[in-house]
Write an enzyme that holds these catalytic residues in place. Structure first.
Site, PDB file in Angstrom:
ATOM      1  N   ASP A 219       0.878  -1.162   0.000  1.00 24.76           N
ATOM      2  CA  ASP A 219       0.000   0.000   0.000  1.00 24.76           C
ATOM      3  C   ASP A 219       0.925   1.225   0.000  1.00 24.76           C
ATOM      4  O   ASP A 219       1.518   1.574   1.017  1.00 24.76           O
ATOM      5  CB  ASP A 219      -0.878  -0.038   1.251  1.00 24.76           C
ATOM      6  CG  ASP A 219      -1.569   1.296   1.536  1.00 24.76           C
ATOM      7  OD1 ASP A 219      -1.371   2.268   0.769  1.00 24.76           O
ATOM      8  OD2 ASP A 219      -2.302   1.368   2.545  1.00 24.76           O
ATOM      9  N   GLN A 222       0.989   6.522   0.937  1.00 26.36           N
ATOM     10  CA  GLN A 222       1.734   7.581   1.625  1.00 26.36           C
ATOM     11  C   GLN A 222       3.203   7.631   1.205  1.00 26.36           C
ATOM     12  O   GLN A 222       3.970   8.420   1.759  1.00 26.36           O
ATOM     13  CB  GLN A 222       1.660   7.379   3.147  1.00 26.36           C
ATOM     14  CG  GLN A 222       0.259   7.417   3.705  1.00 26.36           C
ATOM     15  CD  GLN A 222      -0.389   8.785   3.550  1.00 26.36           C
ATOM     16  OE1 GLN A 222       0.293   9.807   3.445  1.00 26.36           O
ATOM     17  NE2 GLN A 222      -1.703   8.819   3.531  1.00 26.36           N
ATOM     18  N   LYS A 245      -2.977  11.898  -3.515  1.00 26.97           N
ATOM     19  CA  LYS A 245      -1.956  12.045  -2.473  1.00 26.97           C
ATOM     20  C   LYS A 245      -0.580  12.317  -3.071  1.00 26.97           C
ATOM     21  O   LYS A 245       0.424  12.343  -2.371  1.00 26.97           O
ATOM     22  CB  LYS A 245      -1.922  10.791  -1.592  1.00 26.97           C
ATOM     23  CG  LYS A 245      -3.191  10.608  -0.749  1.00 26.97           C
ATOM     24  CD  LYS A 245      -3.030   9.489   0.254  1.00 26.97           C
ATOM     25  CE  LYS A 245      -4.349   8.960   0.783  1.00 26.97           C
ATOM     26  NZ  LYS A 245      -5.030   9.862   1.715  1.00 26.97           N
ATOM     27  N   CYS A 383      -8.321   6.703  10.145  1.00 24.94           N
ATOM     28  CA  CYS A 383      -8.644   5.387   9.568  1.00 24.94           C
ATOM     29  C   CYS A 383      -7.645   4.322  10.001  1.00 24.94           C
ATOM     30  O   CYS A 383      -7.353   3.387   9.259  1.00 24.94           O
ATOM     31  CB  CYS A 383      -8.729   5.439   8.043  1.00 24.94           C
ATOM     32  SG  CYS A 383     -10.064   6.474   7.456  1.00 24.94           S
TER      33      CYS A 383
END
Lengths: 425, 151
Positions: A219, A222, A245, A383
């Protein structure tokens, strides 16, 4: 597309800082929203982990698309449709280069990281999982890398296992190795934690999983705005990221998947664009990447994402990474020195985000009060409720950074925290 | 529009946040309800002792922001001794006040000290914080068992 003209802003000179900061000051002029005032104060935007701001070339690319090239892709023979298709597929090639994927057909457009993970859960994991199998995630996952696995493991009688972390917010790597077993069918791991800022040692963790033949999904939501990502050198099987992002539009993202795996996987959604031929008796699917892109896609979003990648790749990313690290280190140092402020996590390697709580005030009150000073931070559980539970806090305040942030943004946050103490004195 | 923090964090609210009243578990509570705003992390358990249609005691536990905590504290004071019907009317009056437009003077009616919460109107993201204890009260009075949320 070229970047907009860059005016030199005198703030860096006024504060007498070094040359690389002056470069950042000129890059700030590419982001129109950074000129805004909020509650009568200049905007200090420290919520980049939620979404980044958009540079003018991205805004212009979306506008250009709608003003000049809007048509549906892959369908018509008319010129506009061909141009729209070229722009859409051209952006895919940019994503491929950005992630250093071997082929552009390994890049699947999705709505964002969440949809990318759901695609892998649905089309890769679900057909493979058998009762007793395991999917391995970590203690610092975003809900989007927890819930899809809960759904699919529950349905298949498989088990979700979790790599624990320590109080610093670092994963326990010896425990990780123990959790890689003959039952593990997939490791799905966050590259950079959105709530703690931890940069996980993913290269080594991928190597350990692959040594046992276990596929790995990262993932990267970020990570991509901060670091160069090379999926081939990492050796991961899937990599998920969101455009918004990384300075691009919302509503679009990318899933990288190794062609060999994507070829074997059944479609995620059925519909137009993902087929080769349809009869009522039988449908054959389109080739990669179209097999996974049912329906009219977010064409303007893809074009904007391509512009964001052009923008990022034209920058001196090494120097910006050093600058950002300096600002984040400075934030950690200033916040640590603040009375009544406690940092949540102090990972070995950090990027992007700093979470904290205040003794005198709930995170929500902190958020409201600093907003009155023009400082935008995120407050809540981000989250990542299991991370909040682990640290025993209901919520944190989180400052998160992009390359356009400066030490003065940190100073503005710290001054605003003094107002919090004043209100609750 | 510029807003003044002191409208939101009035001294009365700050004081109730620091020293919440009725922050306890009453032994004779016969109605409880849970309120939870998971996005911001506000959680409240409300305890009522209701007999013959009258709230004899009201108290709460939980964690949350200053607004939700002060709201719970002042609410438990306000409903002590009220009939269920009176408490229900207070809920409606409070709800109406905090959700009315910030541009007009608030209708504080019989709200008394609770009028201090009119300041949340200028902070739309915080209205749910002030409202959470009251919606939890509403559920407790109606003897509803599902968890309440104002998000």
């Amino acid at each position: 597309m070229t970047t907009a003209s860059r005016s030199t802003v005198s703030r860096a000179e006024a504060t007498g800082r070094a040359g690389h900061v002056a470069d950042v000051e000129s890059l700030r002029a590419d982001f129109p929203i950074l000129e805004r005032t909020i509650n009568g104060q200049p905007l200090v935007y420290l919520d980049n982990a939620a979404t980044t701001q958009k540079p003018r070339p991205v805004i212009e690319a979306v506008r250009w698309y709608y003003e000049e090239t809007n048509a549906n892709v892959h369908r018509a023979v008319h010129t506009l449709s061909q141009q729209a298709t070229a722009a859409y597929e051209g952006a895919r090639a940019k994503v491929q280069r950005f992630l250093n994927a071997a082929e552009s057909r390994e890049i699947i457009y999705v709505r964002g990281t969440t949809e990318a993970i759901n695609l892998v859960a649905h089309s890769f994991a679900r057909p493979r999982l058998r009762p007793g199998d395991e999917v391995l995630i970590s203690a610092m996952e975003h809900h989007s890398n927890i819930v899809p696995w809960q759904i699919v493991t529950a349905e298949r009688g498989a088990t979700l296992r979790v790599i624990p972390m320590d109080r610093s917010g670092d994963l326990l790597l010896d425990r990780y190795v123990d959790l890689l077993t003959d039952r593990t069918r997939l490791v799905s791991l966050v590259h950079v934690s959105n709530s703690l800022g931890t940069v996980n040692p993913v290269a080594e963790m991928i190597r350990q999983a692959k040594a046992r033949g276990i596929p790995v999904l990262l993932d990267g939501a970020q990570a991509v705005a901060h670091h160069r990502v090379d999926v081939q050198s990492l050796g991961c099987d899937f990599y998920a990221c969101s455009s918004h992002k990384m300075f691009g539009p919302t509503g679009i993202g990318a899933l990288y998947g190794r062609a060999e795996l994507l070829e074997e996987m059944p479609p995620f959604q059925g519909g137009g664009d993902m087929i080769r031929s349809v009869t009522f008796e039988q449908t054959t699917y389109a080739v990669l990447p179209h097999k996974f892109e049912a329906g009219t896609p977010h064409i303007a979003g893809a074009v904007g994402l391509g512009a964001a990648i052009d923008y990022l790749m034209a920058l001196d990313r090494d120097s910006l990474e050093r600058h950002e690290a300096d600002v984040v280190d400075y934030a950690v140092e200033r916040l640590r020195a603040e009375p009544g402020v406690r940092l949540i996590g102090c990972p070995t390697r950090r990027t992007g985000a700093v979470s904290f709580v205040m003794d005198c005030a709930h995170a929500h009150d902190v958020g409201t009060i600093v907003d009155q000073a023009g400082v935008a931070i995120r407050t809540g559980h981000h989250c990542t409720q299991p991370v909040m539970d682990f640290f025993g806090v209901p919520a944190t305040a989180r400052a998160s950074f992009a390359f356009y942030n400066t030490r003065s943004d940190v100073d503005a946050l710290v001054s605003a925290l003094a107002r919090v103490r004043k209100v609750f004195a | 529009m510029t807003t003044d923090l002191s409208d939101l964090y009035q001294q009365l609210i700050v004081d109730h946040n620091r020293n919440p009243r009725n922050f306890r578990v009453p032994p004779d509570a016969n109605r409880t309800a849970e309120g939870d705003n998971p996005l911001c992390g506000d959680r409240i358990t409300l305890y009522l002792h209701v007999e013959d249609g009258r709230v004899l005691d009201a108290a709460f536990q939980g964690s949350g922001c200053a607004i939700s905590r002060a709201s719970a504290s002042m609410m438990t004071q306000a409903v002590q001794g009220k009939t269920e019907e009176e408490a229900g009317r207070l809920f409606k009056a409070f709800h109406t006040m905090v959700t009315s437009p910030a541009t007009a003077p608030p209708d504080t009616g019989d709200l008394g000290k609770l009028a201090a919460f009119a300041g949340v109107r200028a902070f739309p993201a915080r209205v749910k914080c002030a409202n959470l204890p009251w919606h939890t009260l509403h559920a407790a009075l109606a003897a509803k068992t599902e968890r309440v949320s104002t998000e």
